[in-house]
Design a protein around this motif. Structure first.
Motif, PDB file in Angstrom:
ATOM      1  N   LYS A  46       1.271  -0.935  -0.345  1.00 13.85           N
ATOM      2  CA  LYS A  46       0.010  -0.034   0.113  1.00 13.85           C
ATOM      3  C   LYS A  46       0.970   1.270  -0.364  1.00 13.85           C
ATOM      4  CE  LYS A  46      -0.571   0.437   4.766  1.00 13.85           C
ATOM      5  NZ  LYS A  46      -1.383   0.336   6.323  1.00 13.85           N
ATOM      6  N   PRO A  47       0.634   2.785  -0.444  1.00 17.68           N
ATOM      7  CA  PRO A  47       1.295   3.443  -0.601  1.00 17.68           C
ATOM      8  C   PRO A  47       1.161   4.375   0.945  1.00 17.68           C
ATOM      9  CG  PRO A  47      -1.351   3.582  -1.456  1.00 17.68           C
ATOM     10  CD  PRO A  47      -0.934   2.426  -1.302  1.00 17.68           C
ATOM     11  N   VAL A  48       2.504   4.890   1.185  1.00 18.14           N
ATOM     12  CA  VAL A  48       2.434   5.505   2.417  1.00 18.14           C
ATOM     13  C   VAL A  48       3.310   6.502   2.455  1.00 18.14           C
ATOM     14  CG1 VAL A  48       2.395   3.721   3.954  1.00 18.14           C
ATOM     15  CG2 VAL A  48       4.622   4.346   3.081  1.00 18.14           C
ATOM     16  N   GLN A  49       3.021   8.344   3.344  1.00 17.47           N
ATOM     17  CA  GLN A  49       3.260   9.228   2.560  1.00 17.47           C
ATOM     18  C   GLN A  49       4.347   9.898   4.187  1.00 17.47           C
ATOM     19  OE1 GLN A  49       2.500  11.549   0.278  1.00 17.47           O
ATOM     20  NE2 GLN A  49       4.324  12.393   0.756  1.00 17.47           N
ATOM     21  N   GLY A  54       8.642  11.833   1.187  1.00 19.29           N
ATOM     22  CA  GLY A  54       7.861  11.960  -0.249  1.00 19.29           C
ATOM     23  C   GLY A  54       7.050  10.297  -0.026  1.00 19.29           C
ATOM     24  N   LEU A  55       6.341  10.729  -1.165  1.00 18.61           N
ATOM     25  CA  LEU A  55       5.387   8.593  -1.482  1.00 18.61           C
ATOM     26  C   LEU A  55       6.530   7.873  -1.417  1.00 18.61           C
ATOM     27  CD1 LEU A  55       2.507   8.005  -1.483  1.00 18.61           C
ATOM     28  CD2 LEU A  55       2.330   7.811  -3.928  1.00 18.61           C
ATOM     29  N   HIS A  56       5.746   6.896  -0.608  1.00 18.46           N
ATOM     30  CA  HIS A  56       6.823   5.308  -0.537  1.00 18.46           C
ATOM     31  C   HIS A  56       5.486   3.849  -0.940  1.00 18.46           C
ATOM     32  CE1 HIS A  56      10.009   7.221  -0.010  1.00 18.46           C
ATOM     33  NE2 HIS A  56      11.178   6.339   0.383  1.00 18.46           N
ATOM     34  N   TYR A  57       5.828   3.232  -0.769  1.00 14.93           N
ATOM     35  CA  TYR A  57       4.943   2.053  -0.813  1.00 14.93           C
ATOM     36  C   TYR A  57       5.543   1.019   0.483  1.00 14.93           C
ATOM     37  CZ  TYR A  57       3.088   3.843  -4.531  1.00 14.93           C
ATOM     38  OH  TYR A  57       2.470   4.806  -5.980  1.00 14.93           O
ATOM     39  N   GLN A  58       4.438   0.705   0.816  1.00  9.06           N
ATOM     40  CA  GLN A  58       4.303  -0.146   2.370  1.00  9.06           C
ATOM     41  C   GLN A  58       4.448  -1.909   1.458  1.00  9.06           C
ATOM     42  OE1 GLN A  58       2.192  -0.707   5.678  1.00  9.06           O
ATOM     43  NE2 GLN A  58       4.659   0.908   6.898  1.00  9.06           N
ATOM     44  N   PHE A  59       5.787  -2.395   1.512  1.00  7.56           N
ATOM     45  CA  PHE A  59       5.648  -4.094   2.093  1.00  7.56           C
ATOM     46  C   PHE A  59       5.363  -4.584   3.299  1.00  7.56           C
ATOM     47  CE2 PHE A  59       5.996  -4.721  -3.242  1.00  7.56           C
ATOM     48  CZ  PHE A  59       6.325  -3.275  -3.548  1.00  7.56           C
TER      49      PHE A  59
END
Ligand SMILES: C[S@@+](CC[C@H](N)C(=O)[O-])C[C@H]1O[C@@H](n2cnc3c(N)ncnc32)[C@H](O)[C@@H]1O
Length: 397
Positions: free
Chosen positions: A41-44, A48-53
């Motif tokens: 899911k995306p996380v701010q 900046g914007l990252h994606y959390q796996f």
């Protein structure tokens, strides 16, 4: 390896920032597997914007945050190598991905079941890097903003372009060297709107120690930009008159920017960047004439016999060739939409981030087949011949 259309989908939903959640399941091989399911899911984050796996193993879960460009690669490789099913939910559709035993991907498009998280979607879609209403000295000096921070109506497109460019820079911040001053070159800087924007964003907002050089052929434009840099107190921003191909002043450069540099001036800039081993290259090509004069292929006659189609095709083929050659020289290369087509047709940005070298044998053969089909002899290949595998080496791989 998975099919291109799935990779394209993954790149698009990460690039457009439309992915809301993803779930990957059904292990391809159970023995030796370190996790059984992965969520994304995306996380701010602050940077900046990252994606959390989230990697699940029984009752345990391990989280890893990744910037956009690594997230797309991770999703592609998990779906290609580890899992047989994926559900990628976006606001416009849910994409159900099924991978066969032979690694053929099927993507089923279904009505959306998830809504974008409100505050994150606000960050993703509406918030510009530079906001209207906050006076920014360089934008005021360049006549884009009034002293109170209002964007002038006829400069709104420029303001959007600057913001789009800075978003692209924001996305590669983590790919730049950390803990030491950065050296950046902007080739063909012209009036330097984006060079000033880069300096403002990195040196003033992000407080990175750096020096930036803007280079252009036009002495009067460079004199104007130099005077403006002095006026703004941008003391690590220098402007020089010169030709890209002859610029030999620096030994190491971390990022090369070249925006709308004419025809093969873009290739000259890409060659410099690759020889420096720049960590990041951002390039928006312009008026590609080289291939237009070279392309010759009977099968493509229905397309090539129309000047307008030939011109557009030549430009696209030139960028495809550049991207492939950059990949072959150790970059992970993406072609992104710079700004909407309605504002300018010159809207493809090549973003290349230094990475390991891939399967150069197969990639070279793919490249050479495309080049020969078109009858092309591209500048970048000729200029970088010593850095490329070439026919003989590719056959031995
Ligand atoms: C269309 S303008 C773009 C200016 C700016 N980068 C931008 O995006 O707004 C292209 C610039 O590239 C410069 N240029 C073209 N060929 C060049 C070369 N071989 N060396 C240095 N500058 C070059 C031109 O003088 C011109 O200012």
């Amino acid at each position: 390896m998975i099919v291109e259309s799935l990779n394209t989908l993954i790149e698009r939903i990460i690039e457009d920032r439309t992915l809301i959640t993803g779930t990957l399941s059904q292990l391809r091989k159970k023995e030796g597997a370190t996790y059984t399911k992965v969520g994304v899911k995306p996380v701010q984050l602050k940077n900046g914007l990252h994606y959390q796996f989230a990697y699940y193993t029984g009752t345990q879960v391990e989280h890893r945050n990744m910037p956009a460009e690594s997230a797309a690669d991770e999703l592609s490789s998990l779906l290609g190598d580890t899992f047989r099913q994926g559900l990628l939910c976006t606001a416009e559709a849910d994409y159900q991905v099924l991978i066969s035993k032979k690694q053929k991907a099927t993507v089923l498009t279904k009505p959306p079941t998830k809504k974008a998280v409100a505050d994150l979607s606000h960050n993703r879609r509406k918030q510009y890097v530079l906001e209207e209403g906050e006076p920014v000295p360089f934008l005021i000096e360049l006549g884009i903003m009034s002293d109170s921070g209002k964007v002038l109506a006829k400069k709104y497109d420029k303001f959007r372009q600057i913001n789009r460019f800075l978003e692209m820079v924001e996305d590669v911040l983590t790919s730049l060297p950390q803990g030491r001053p950065l050296t950046i070159v902007d080739f063909g800087c012209g009036k330097s709107y984006l060079t000033f924007a880069l300096y403002h964003y990195l040196a003033i907002r992000e407080k990175r120690e750096l020096s930036i050089v803007g280079l252009d052929l036009k002495a009067d434009v460079i004199a104007h930009c130099s005077a403006l840099a002095v006026k703004l107190g941008y003391d690590k921003l220098r402007f020089l008159v010169g030709d890209i191909a002859d610029y030999n002043e620096l030994d190491r450069v971390d990022m090369v920017v070249t925006l709308h540099a004419c025809d093969t001036a873009t290739d000259a800039a890409l060659e410099k960047a690759v020889r420096w081993g720049a960590s990041v290259i951002l390039s928006v090509p312009c008026c590609q004439h080289e291939l237009f004069a070279q392309i010759d292929n009977e099968i493509m006659e229905p397309l090539l016999s129309h000047g307008i189609l030939k011109e557009r095709f030549s430009a696209l083929a030139t960028d495809a060739i550049r991207a492939k050659l950059l990949d072959l020289m150790g970059y992970r290369t993406q072609l992104l939409e710079f700004i909407d087509m309605e504002h300018t047709p010159k809207n493809i940005l090549i973003r290349a981030v230094k990475s390991g070298s891939g399967d150069s044998g197969a990639k070279w053969r793919e490249y050479a087949a495309f080049r020969d089909f078109l009858g092309a002899k591209p500048y970048l290949e000729r200029a970088c011949a010593d850095l490329l595998p070439g026919e003989a080496e590719s056959r031995s791989n």
